[in-house]
Scaffold this active site. Structure first.
Site, short mmCIF file in Angstrom:
data_model
loop_
_atom_site.label_atom_id
_atom_site.label_comp_id
_atom_site.label_asym_id
_atom_site.label_seq_id
_atom_site.Cartn_x
_atom_site.Cartn_y
_atom_site.Cartn_z
N GLU A 106 22.52 -44.67 -49.97
CA GLU A 106 21.62 -43.53 -49.75
C GLU A 106 22.25 -42.21 -50.18
O GLU A 106 21.55 -41.24 -50.41
CB GLU A 106 21.19 -43.46 -48.30
N HIS A 142 13.39 -49.27 -37.30
CA HIS A 142 14.65 -48.95 -36.60
C HIS A 142 14.53 -49.28 -35.13
O HIS A 142 13.59 -48.85 -34.46
CB HIS A 142 14.94 -47.45 -36.71
N TYR A 185 24.75 -43.79 -34.86
CA TYR A 185 25.69 -44.26 -35.87
C TYR A 185 27.11 -44.11 -35.34
O TYR A 185 27.49 -43.05 -34.89
CB TYR A 185 25.55 -43.44 -37.15
N ASP A 241 13.45 -38.50 -42.41
CA ASP A 241 13.44 -37.24 -43.17
C ASP A 241 13.14 -37.50 -44.64
O ASP A 241 13.95 -37.26 -45.52
CB ASP A 241 14.73 -36.45 -42.98
N HIS A 252 27.02 -46.35 -41.64
CA HIS A 252 26.85 -44.91 -41.96
C HIS A 252 28.19 -44.26 -42.27
O HIS A 252 28.46 -43.13 -41.84
CB HIS A 252 26.21 -44.21 -40.76
N GLU A 268 25.16 -52.01 -43.82
CA GLU A 268 24.86 -50.85 -44.68
C GLU A 268 25.95 -49.79 -44.62
O GLU A 268 26.50 -49.50 -43.57
CB GLU A 268 23.55 -50.22 -44.23
N GLU A 322 12.95 -50.12 -46.06
CA GLU A 322 13.10 -49.39 -44.79
C GLU A 322 11.83 -48.57 -44.55
O GLU A 322 11.34 -47.89 -45.46
CB GLU A 322 14.31 -48.47 -44.86
N HIS A 378 15.99 -46.29 -49.56
CA HIS A 378 16.15 -45.54 -48.31
C HIS A 378 14.78 -45.01 -47.86
O HIS A 378 14.05 -44.42 -48.65
CB HIS A 378 17.09 -44.37 -48.60
C1 GCO Z 1 19.08 -44.63 -42.90
C2 GCO Z 1 19.86 -43.37 -42.99
C3 GCO Z 1 19.25 -42.21 -42.28
C4 GCO Z 1 20.05 -40.97 -42.52
C5 GCO Z 1 19.15 -39.77 -42.48
C6 GCO Z 1 19.96 -38.52 -42.79
O1 GCO Z 1 19.68 -45.67 -43.20
O2 GCO Z 1 17.87 -44.53 -42.63
O3 GCO Z 1 21.21 -43.59 -42.67
O4 GCO Z 1 19.06 -42.45 -40.95
O5 GCO Z 1 21.07 -40.84 -41.55
O6 GCO Z 1 18.15 -39.94 -43.43
O7 GCO Z 1 19.19 -37.40 -42.57
MG MG Z 2 21.70 -45.43 -43.77
#
Ligand code: GCO
Ligand code: MG
Length: 415
Positions: free
Chosen positions: A260, A126, A157, A314, A210, A234, A337, A310
């Protein structure tokens, strides 16, 4: 001699300040246990209860080898099914059972899935920043590290920054993350125009919408981004607007990725069989673990849809390892990712409470090197959890605020 489940435990830990949940399945064979990911950072207490209060009594005494039987038993047992909390709890057990099966077979999980079809897994990291210069610097940093794909955002986002109603919002609007989709679209197109001019085209960018914008705006943005040759755009549409994918697909050649937030394959199916997307972005625990995602990957292969599981901050290293083992064995792999695992993660960095603590808790992480991630060849998922270390970082009960996204009239927007 049948190996049986004798106990199921949950380890909750937040070494980077992000709540992570691990399920540990113990067996009747001395020293044989497995770890799985059941992370749901914002509802970790609910997932913990689901595992300990409902799945544990259901599974004690069952044969560890019967992964598909146990997956279906867990999934159907609640009757009402396919919710995030239940699926993520089930995934924790499922991934742990695959870890156990690998340990029993003395093979890495990807060998159980048909063996490696690639030597290493190409990943994307990222990149974010407050302005183009900062983003260009971060791109340069990761190019140095051998990455060929990067996710580029400018201010998170949807460009939402203010936490209180900005000037021009409706009177009496609640606090939240205020978005202006028109400004976001203008800013994003301008950003990629400047980036391509400065860094060229020999690096692939993905961008994460998002959700957060209207279907007509998704078509507008995807069209306007065509000259900048994204690897994929995405989550251009929320799950509530999936029928609009047909229109979106007809209006643009920008590759599309979604997923996701999907809880089950039935929701995804029309997008795959009609080839309305190019990549599935499914969150493996959200679908219920390795068992359903392996099936989904093979289903997608028949329709030319590639995987891009994904892999956010988190998700525990057990979840990232599940991604990597699926990637190693999937012919229709797209890209992986890889976020929030080891420094520097420009976003997670700000949250990082104990620099590098994550790798103290989780030993044997798949290793990032020169743009690729390599699963270790240890049996199962190859990860050990230092439970004493884990106990040093309790999970928190902070209110989840980043999902309180609003428009200038104060109405909530899907986060
Ligand atoms: C991504 C996702 C994450 C989510 C996050 C939510 O593409 O990695 O959009 O950034 O926003 O996992 O808690
Ligand atoms: Mg995402």
């Amino acid at each position: 001699m049948t190996v049986k489940i004798t106990d199921i435990q949950v380890i909750n830990t937040a070494p980077e300040g992000i709540n992570l949940t691990v399920v540990k399945v113990l067996t009747s064979e001395d020293g044989l246990y497995g770890y799985g990911d059941a992370t749901f950072a914002y509802r970790w207490r609910s997932v913990t209860s689901y595992v300990l209060d409902y799945l544990k009594p259901l599974l004690i005494g069952r044969d560890v080898s019967e992964i598909t039987e146990l997956w279906n038993l867990m999934h159907n047992n609640s009757y009402w099914r396919d919710g995030a909390i239940g699926n993520i709890a089930i995934a924790g057990v499922d991934i742990a059972l695959w870890d156990i099966k690998g340990k029993m077979a003395r093979m890495p999980v990807y060998d159980l899935l048909g063996g490696a079809v690639r030597a290493g897994v190409p990943v994307y990291r990222h990149v974010d920043g407050a302005n183009v210069d900062e983003i260009v610097d971060n791109i340069a940093y990761y190019r140095e590290k051998g990455l060929k794909h990067l996710r580029v955002q400018c201010g998170g986002y949807g460009g939402g920054l203010s936490l209180t109603p900005p000037k021009g919002s409706a009177e009496g609007a609640h606090d939240g993350i205020y978005l202006d989709s028109r400004a976001y679209i203008r800013k994003t197109v301008d950003l990629f125009d400047k980036l391509r001019a400065r860094v060229g085209f020999d690096i692939d960018f993905v961008h994460d919408v998002h959700e957060r914008i209207q279907p007509s705006e998704a078509s507008e943005l995807a069209k306007l981004l065509e000259p900048y040759r994204l690897f994929f755009l995405e989550d251009p549409l929320p799950l509530t607007d999936l029928e609009c994918f047909r229109e979106l697909r007809q209006r643009t050649v920008t590759p599309l990725a979604e997923g996701e937030l999907f809880n089950n394959a039935q929701v995804i199916r029309p997008l795959i069989v009609n080839h309305l997307i190019d990549f599935i972005r499914v969150h493996v625990p959200q679908l219920g673990g390795i068992t359903p995602c392996r099936k989904l990957a093979i289903f997608c292969q028949e329709f030319g849809v590639r995987t891009a599981w994904h892999g956010p901050g988190d998700l525990s290293p057990l979840g990232h390892a599940a991604n990597i083992h699926l990637d190693m064995a999937s012919e229709n792999f797209g890209v992986q990712e890889w976020s929030g695992i080891e420094p520097p993660n420009f976003v997670i960095q700000k949250l990082r409470t104990q620099k590098g603590a994550l790798l103290e808790v989780f030993r044997g992480m798949p290793e990032f090197k020169d743009g690729f991630v390599y699963a270790n060849r240890k049996p199962g998922l190859g990860i050990e959890v230092d439970e004493k270390e884990a106990a040093k970082y309790p999970c928190n009960d902070d209110l989840t605020t980043w999902t309180m996204t609003r428009g200038r009239d104060g109405s909530l927007i899907l986060p």
